[in-house]
Scaffold this motif. Structure first.
Motif, PDB file in Angstrom:
ATOM      1  N   UNK A 142     153.503 -49.466 -52.991  1.00 52.54           N
ATOM      2  CA  UNK A 142     154.013 -48.915 -51.739  1.00 52.54           C
ATOM      3  C   UNK A 142     153.207 -49.445 -50.568  1.00 52.54           C
ATOM      4  N   UNK A 143     151.909 -49.373 -50.680  1.00 51.59           N
ATOM      5  CA  UNK A 143     150.992 -50.042 -49.756  1.00 51.59           C
ATOM      6  C   UNK A 143     149.718 -50.315 -50.543  1.00 51.59           C
ATOM      7  N   UNK A 144     149.106 -51.435 -50.247  1.00 53.22           N
ATOM      8  CA  UNK A 144     147.914 -51.831 -51.002  1.00 53.22           C
ATOM      9  C   UNK A 144     147.041 -52.715 -50.124  1.00 53.22           C
ATOM     10  N   UNK A 145     145.739 -52.573 -50.278  1.00 53.77           N
ATOM     11  CA  UNK A 145     144.813 -53.450 -49.568  1.00 53.77           C
ATOM     12  C   UNK A 145     144.500 -54.650 -50.458  1.00 53.77           C
ATOM     13  N   UNK A 146     143.923 -55.674 -49.863  1.00 57.03           N
ATOM     14  CA  UNK A 146     143.689 -56.930 -50.557  1.00 57.03           C
ATOM     15  C   UNK A 146     142.906 -56.792 -51.843  1.00 57.03           C
ATOM     16  N   UNK A 147     141.839 -56.004 -51.802  1.00 56.93           N
ATOM     17  CA  UNK A 147     141.027 -55.845 -53.009  1.00 56.93           C
ATOM     18  C   UNK A 147     141.834 -55.188 -54.126  1.00 56.93           C
TER      19      UNK A 147
ATOM     20  N   UNK B 273     146.841 -49.200 -41.467  1.00 61.58           N
ATOM     21  CA  UNK B 273     145.458 -48.767 -41.644  1.00 61.58           C
ATOM     22  C   UNK B 273     145.385 -47.846 -42.847  1.00 61.58           C
ATOM     23  N   UNK B 274     144.337 -48.008 -43.603  1.00 59.49           N
ATOM     24  CA  UNK B 274     144.098 -47.125 -44.738  1.00 59.49           C
ATOM     25  C   UNK B 274     142.686 -46.605 -44.621  1.00 59.49           C
ATOM     26  N   UNK B 275     142.550 -45.325 -44.644  1.00 54.54           N
ATOM     27  CA  UNK B 275     141.240 -44.705 -44.512  1.00 54.54           C
ATOM     28  C   UNK B 275     140.366 -45.057 -45.710  1.00 54.54           C
TER      29      UNK B 275
ATOM     30  N   UNK C 279     133.857 -48.805 -43.654  1.00 56.48           N
ATOM     31  CA  UNK C 279     134.856 -49.129 -42.636  1.00 56.48           C
ATOM     32  C   UNK C 279     136.276 -48.884 -43.131  1.00 56.48           C
ATOM     33  N   UNK C 280     137.174 -48.786 -42.171  1.00 50.42           N
ATOM     34  CA  UNK C 280     138.586 -48.643 -42.486  1.00 50.42           C
ATOM     35  C   UNK C 280     139.084 -49.957 -43.097  1.00 50.42           C
ATOM     36  N   UNK C 281     139.896 -49.866 -44.107  1.00 50.36           N
ATOM     37  CA  UNK C 281     140.463 -51.058 -44.738  1.00 50.36           C
ATOM     38  C   UNK C 281     141.865 -51.282 -44.215  1.00 50.36           C
ATOM     39  N   UNK C 282     142.270 -52.532 -44.264  1.00 43.85           N
ATOM     40  CA  UNK C 282     143.641 -52.858 -43.891  1.00 43.85           C
ATOM     41  C   UNK C 282     144.458 -52.895 -45.170  1.00 43.85           C
ATOM     42  N   UNK C 283     145.536 -52.175 -45.160  1.00 47.90           N
ATOM     43  CA  UNK C 283     146.465 -52.199 -46.284  1.00 47.90           C
ATOM     44  C   UNK C 283     147.753 -52.861 -45.814  1.00 47.90           C
TER      45      UNK C 283
END
Length: 195
Positions: free
Chosen positions: A16-21, A60-62, A68-72
């Motif tokens: 649905x949403x995911x950050x790079x890591x 933005x993902x908390x 720090x805030x991660x980008x998703x």
């Protein structure tokens, strides 16, 4: 056709949403670096490139209060379309590579069973045509002006083509028999978006 592109879109879609890591960790847990030629750095590059193309959008993902805030990322409407185009081309096109076919089979349950079967039957026709061509080349290598030892290359290609046809016929038979949960069959299928 890029296996990395398809797999990155598929993982972001699945979550649905995911950050790079998270995408990287998921793909490495699948060992996609081995069977899909997905390099960790190419995952981040794909995320940035597909964001620039409008296939993904950043959200933005908390970070949970620490760090720090991660980008998703999440798929846009165009991203969903691109995912389906990439998936269907990889399953049916005679241009599909081993990497893209592996990626497509991994994400195949995101399609309805009838759609997957239609695409796989097209791929089977491509594989059978390739098998016929490799058999002809193997049997007529010398007549075609090739040195005799080149026949070994045609034997190798024929063996691979025969294995591909046998495997594809088996996969089609398993899907026809109802194996695997596919999209729209009640239970969540592998790779379907998180609900």
């Amino acid at each position: 056709m890029s296996a990395t592109r398809l797999l990155v879109l598929g993982v972001v879609r699945m979550y649905g949403k995911a950050h790079g890591y998270q995408v990287r960790r998921e793909l490495l847990s699948w060992r996609a670096d081995k069977w899909g030629n997905v390099q960790p750095g190419s995952i981040y590059h794909a995320l940035k490139k597909m964001t620039a193309e409008g296939l993904l959008e950043q959200v933005a993902e908390d970070a949970g209060g620490s760090g720090p805030e991660r980008v998703a990322y999440r798929l846009t409407e165009d991203g969903e379309t691109e995912f389906m185009v990439q998936l269907t081309e990889a399953l049916a096109s005679d241009e599909a590579t081993g990497y893209s076919m592996s990626a497509a089979v991994t994400l195949m349950p995101t399609l309805p069973r009838d759609r997957a079967l239609a695409l796989l039957r097209q791929q089977l026709a491509n594989m059978e045509a390739h098998l016929t061509a490799t058999h002809y080349a193997r049997e007529h290598a010398v007549e075609l002006g090739k040195p005799p030892h080149v026949g070994e290359l045609y034997r190798l290609w024929s063996a691979h083509a025969e294995a591909n046809v046998t495997w594809m016929r088996g996969l089609i038979a398993r899907l026809e028999a109802g194996e695997y949960v596919m999209a729209g069959e009640g239970e969540p299928a592998f790779g379907e978006p998180a609900r």
